[in-house]
Design an enzyme around this catalytic site. Structure first.
Site, PDB file in Angstrom:
ATOM      1  N   SER A  68      -1.451  -2.729   9.733  1.00 30.58           N
ATOM      2  CA  SER A  68      -2.249  -2.934   8.528  1.00 30.58           C
ATOM      3  C   SER A  68      -1.715  -2.046   7.418  1.00 30.58           C
ATOM      4  O   SER A  68      -1.257  -0.931   7.671  1.00 30.58           O
ATOM      5  CB  SER A  68      -3.720  -2.611   8.817  1.00 30.58           C
ATOM      6  OG  SER A  68      -4.527  -2.911   7.710  1.00 30.58           O
ATOM      7  N   ASP A  69      -1.780  -2.556   6.201  1.00 29.18           N
ATOM      8  CA  ASP A  69      -1.404  -1.757   5.039  1.00 29.18           C
ATOM      9  C   ASP A  69      -2.272  -2.195   3.871  1.00 29.18           C
ATOM     10  O   ASP A  69      -2.664  -3.360   3.787  1.00 29.18           O
ATOM     11  CB  ASP A  69       0.073  -1.936   4.689  1.00 29.18           C
ATOM     12  CG  ASP A  69       0.541  -0.876   3.710  1.00 29.18           C
ATOM     13  OD1 ASP A  69       0.775   0.260   4.154  1.00 29.18           O
ATOM     14  OD2 ASP A  69       0.625  -1.166   2.503  1.00 29.18           O
ATOM     15  N   GLN A  70      -2.579  -1.262   2.985  1.00 27.02           N
ATOM     16  CA  GLN A  70      -3.494  -1.569   1.894  1.00 27.02           C
ATOM     17  C   GLN A  70      -3.006  -0.961   0.588  1.00 27.02           C
ATOM     18  O   GLN A  70      -2.453   0.136   0.569  1.00 27.02           O
ATOM     19  CB  GLN A  70      -4.883  -1.007   2.210  1.00 27.02           C
ATOM     20  CG  GLN A  70      -5.923  -1.317   1.142  1.00 27.02           C
ATOM     21  CD  GLN A  70      -7.260  -0.702   1.485  1.00 27.02           C
ATOM     22  OE1 GLN A  70      -7.412   0.505   1.448  1.00 27.02           O
ATOM     23  NE2 GLN A  70      -8.209  -1.538   1.836  1.00 27.02           N
ATOM     24  N   GLY A 105      -2.965  -6.023   3.988  1.00 25.14           N
ATOM     25  CA  GLY A 105      -2.108  -6.823   4.849  1.00 25.14           C
ATOM     26  C   GLY A 105      -2.485  -6.556   6.289  1.00 25.14           C
ATOM     27  O   GLY A 105      -2.779  -5.416   6.665  1.00 25.14           O
TER      28      GLY A 105
END
Length: 192
Positions: A68-70, A105
């Site tokens: 995950s990425d933000q 993501g």
């Protein structure tokens, strides 16, 4: 069921994943998180989520790896983690009375089959009108210097909001659980 690995060192993401009451381990992936020239925020978070999961595939064969990425986006510009008081104050002043969109993501990589599910979940925060004194009080109370957007939605930061908008409030903290459950169910994971 394949064992789960969270490709993150974020305590916030670990807390969110623990809500599903599934056993998991976690490991911090070593990737370059630099943005490519002209890369859109949506493309960036999808790519980084996939790279984070992929970086652990060799170490965790026969696993479901969650990446995950933000990013926080204001007027098309990415706001990074502030890391200090002055940057956090500037970010919140810029967001005052406006809307900030968080793009998260999300990837679930099945390292046994090399199949990968990737998505991007958007969530928007509409801020109240904020003055410098209120922002200072908030930052002194919560010190959200490691958070994109300079607030903690799961804490006192919610007092800065006028409204929120999106399909999954957990995405605001960095791991969209509703979409993640969809992905895990597609992999045959039985969730209580």
């Amino acid at each position: 069921m394949l064992p789960l690995v969270l490709a993150s060192s974020s305590p916030y993401r670990r807390e969110l994943l623990a809500r599903l009451r599934l056993p998991f381990t976690w490991s911090a992936p070593a990737i370059d998180e630099a943005r490519y020239p002209d890369e859109s925020p949506q493309t960036l978070v999808r790519r980084l989520a996939e790279q984070k999961a992929g970086a652990l595939a060799g170490q965790y064969g026969n696993h479901l790896i969650i990446g995950s990425d933000q990013v926080a986006v204001l007027d098309g510009e990415i706001l990074g983690k502030p890391h200090d008081f002055s940057r956090a104050h500037a970010q919140l002043m810029a967001a005052s009375g406006r809307s900030l969109t968080f793009l998260t993501g999300l990837t679930v990589l099945n390292s046994a089959t090399a199949t990968c599910q990737i998505d991007c979940v958007a969530f928007t925060v509409h801020f109240r009108e904020l003055d410098a004194a209120r922002i200072t009080r908030y930052l002194e109370a919560e010190q959200p210097f490691d958070c994109a957007g300079s607030f903690k939605a799961e804490g006192l930061g919610v007092s800065l909001f006028r409204a929120t908008e999106g399909p999954d409030a957990s995405s605001l903290v960095g791991l969209p659980l509703i979409r993640l459950v969809d992905m895990l169910l597609a992999e045959g994971v039985e969730i209580p």
